[in-house]
Design a protein around this motif. Sequence first.
Motif, PDB file in Angstrom:
ATOM      1  N   ALA A 241      53.673  86.028  -9.263  1.00 32.54           N
ATOM      2  CA  ALA A 241      55.014  86.168  -9.835  1.00 32.54           C
ATOM      3  C   ALA A 241      55.070  85.548 -11.236  1.00 32.54           C
ATOM      4  O   ALA A 241      54.324  84.610 -11.551  1.00 32.54           O
ATOM      5  N   LYS A 242      55.966  86.070 -12.048  1.00 33.34           N
ATOM      6  CA  LYS A 242      56.130  85.545 -13.403  1.00 33.34           C
ATOM      7  C   LYS A 242      56.599  84.090 -13.375  1.00 33.34           C
ATOM      8  O   LYS A 242      56.224  83.297 -14.244  1.00 33.34           O
ATOM      9  N   ASP A 243      57.410  83.747 -12.379  1.00 33.81           N
ATOM     10  CA  ASP A 243      57.874  82.364 -12.270  1.00 33.81           C
ATOM     11  C   ASP A 243      56.713  81.410 -12.018  1.00 33.81           C
ATOM     12  O   ASP A 243      56.695  80.279 -12.533  1.00 33.81           O
ATOM     13  N   VAL A 248      52.952  77.249 -14.248  1.00 33.83           N
ATOM     14  CA  VAL A 248      51.622  76.808 -14.681  1.00 33.83           C
ATOM     15  C   VAL A 248      51.616  76.564 -16.179  1.00 33.83           C
ATOM     16  O   VAL A 248      51.057  75.566 -16.669  1.00 33.83           O
ATOM     17  N   LEU A 249      52.245  77.472 -16.930  1.00 27.85           N
ATOM     18  CA  LEU A 249      52.316  77.321 -18.382  1.00 27.85           C
ATOM     19  C   LEU A 249      53.008  76.018 -18.768  1.00 27.85           C
ATOM     20  O   LEU A 249      52.538  75.281 -19.645  1.00 27.85           O
ATOM     21  N   LYS A 250      54.124  75.702 -18.103  1.00 32.90           N
ATOM     22  CA  LYS A 250      54.843  74.464 -18.402  1.00 32.90           C
ATOM     23  C   LYS A 250      53.990  73.244 -18.083  1.00 32.90           C
ATOM     24  O   LYS A 250      54.010  72.246 -18.809  1.00 32.90           O
ATOM     25  N   THR A 251      53.259  73.319 -16.982  1.00 32.96           N
ATOM     26  CA  THR A 251      52.439  72.178 -16.562  1.00 32.96           C
ATOM     27  C   THR A 251      51.287  71.939 -17.526  1.00 32.96           C
ATOM     28  O   THR A 251      51.072  70.814 -17.995  1.00 32.96           O
ATOM     29  N   VAL A 252      50.525  73.000 -17.835  1.00 33.58           N
ATOM     30  CA  VAL A 252      49.346  72.819 -18.689  1.00 33.58           C
ATOM     31  C   VAL A 252      49.728  72.581 -20.149  1.00 33.58           C
ATOM     32  O   VAL A 252      48.968  71.983 -20.904  1.00 33.58           O
ATOM     33  N   SER A 253      50.919  73.048 -20.546  1.00 30.39           N
ATOM     34  CA  SER A 253      51.331  72.894 -21.942  1.00 30.39           C
ATOM     35  C   SER A 253      51.543  71.438 -22.327  1.00 30.39           C
ATOM     36  O   SER A 253      51.410  71.069 -23.504  1.00 30.39           O
ATOM     37  N   PHE A 254      51.859  70.590 -21.333  1.00 25.77           N
ATOM     38  CA  PHE A 254      52.136  69.187 -21.623  1.00 25.77           C
ATOM     39  C   PHE A 254      50.942  68.529 -22.300  1.00 25.77           C
ATOM     40  O   PHE A 254      51.082  67.817 -23.301  1.00 25.77           O
TER      41      PHE A 254
END
Length: 474
Positions: A241-243, A248-254
């Motif tokens: 899912a896109k969510d 994952v994007l929010k987590t790894v972006s940190f």
Amino acid sequence: MAESKKVTVSKRDVIWNYVGTIASMGSNFLLLPLLLSFLSSAQIGLWYVFVAISGFAQLLEFGFTSTLSRNILYCLSGAKKLTKQGCDYSSVDGEVDWHLMRVVLDTSKTIYAVLGLIALFVAATLGTFYVSYVTDSFLIEGSLPAWIVFVVSIFTNLYFLYCLTFLRGLGDVAGENRAKTLARIGQLAITAVLLFCGLSLLAAALGFLAYSTLLRLFAIRTFRSHHDVEEGIKSDAAAVAKDEMLDVLKTVSFVAWRDGVVSLAWYGATQATSLLCSAFLGLEQTGTYSVMLQFATAIHQISSAYLRSCFPTFQSAYVRDDKQTQKAVVERGISCYVCMYIVATVLVTACLPILTLFKHDFICDPVLFLGIALYYFLLNQHSLFCNIIVSMNEIPYFKAYLVSTAAGICVSCVLCGSFSWGAWGLVVGQAIPQLCYNNWHWPQYVLKRTGLGYVQAIHSGLDWWKNRMVGQRA
């Protein structure tokens, strides 16, 4: 679900890491005499400007390569939950969550597609403006068609990074370096043939484009050869899912954006000096200075190859909280780096005059090279220690990197512009801010975390290498 993997570095991984490093350096050094023979001094300087711009475009990956590959490895090591920093040990068990693995893989490919398009736009606009400026509106022979091809290669080099990220995430150091080696050989062969056909600067650009295309081909084939991973991924039929990808994007972006700042600072402390050189000293001196940087970079790459091949082992040991393995990686890796760097620097310094055989007006300055080599030794040593820190999924050094590099660029501009120090202004200007903090603080930070001293770590590492060599002879 399937049993998680304990990632360890094998002799095959180490060998292929050295093969990959040597192939990368070898192709560049085999290419160098060809460039010196077929290109004018201005074209050589322009080629290194191209390479510097490509390095800047690679910064747009903004730390995602190491962060995503690290999280792929965490998934394979049994992590059921990704965290912004560190590791949630309570979520680690003996099985792989293949759905989470698929989410990370799909997110990776999407990220690189977007970043590749951004790099293409930046290169086609700002990059074109800068190249036009240093070439007096593309008056250098062959500069315009070569730049057009190079802009395309900037996109492919960034987008196809997802292939290497997948392999690095599996801990397949051998597979990653085998793909790089084959692609480098292809690049060298294509460039050489086209140079002999009279394509000049365009030949080098087409060879660079061929490298990224071949790399993607070989890397994907290697990834698909991991049948256990392929079967595990296929065993999960649930839609991604896109969510989930957004989470994952929010987590790894940190960590990724901080790592991106570090990459930007690293570029400013290394490749950006070629751009400063072209602005202050002209394209011909840029060619000479960039060749010396190329040698210093090669020394670092081969000296640090062993430790870099051990990063997946360190990351896997970190997830499992294996302190002894983490300590052993630091000792063996740093001792190998120090000894190999010293030996390689002596050899390269002695061999530098050979370049004048290929281009009689090439300026050979061994003293300047030794200054560059010393700067690179300290710079790359603290970078290796910082790579160990980021293997623990934390990145406390990004602000220090940014401040030191910004100060270095300013001091270099003053020394070159106001004091006319020439190439020495670039070296000294960059070295002073690094010596003030980064060169000593981050090695100390890691050594304190692992309970080691610098001399102790080198001594213990050399004892291990000595015993290993004696054991093999026996």
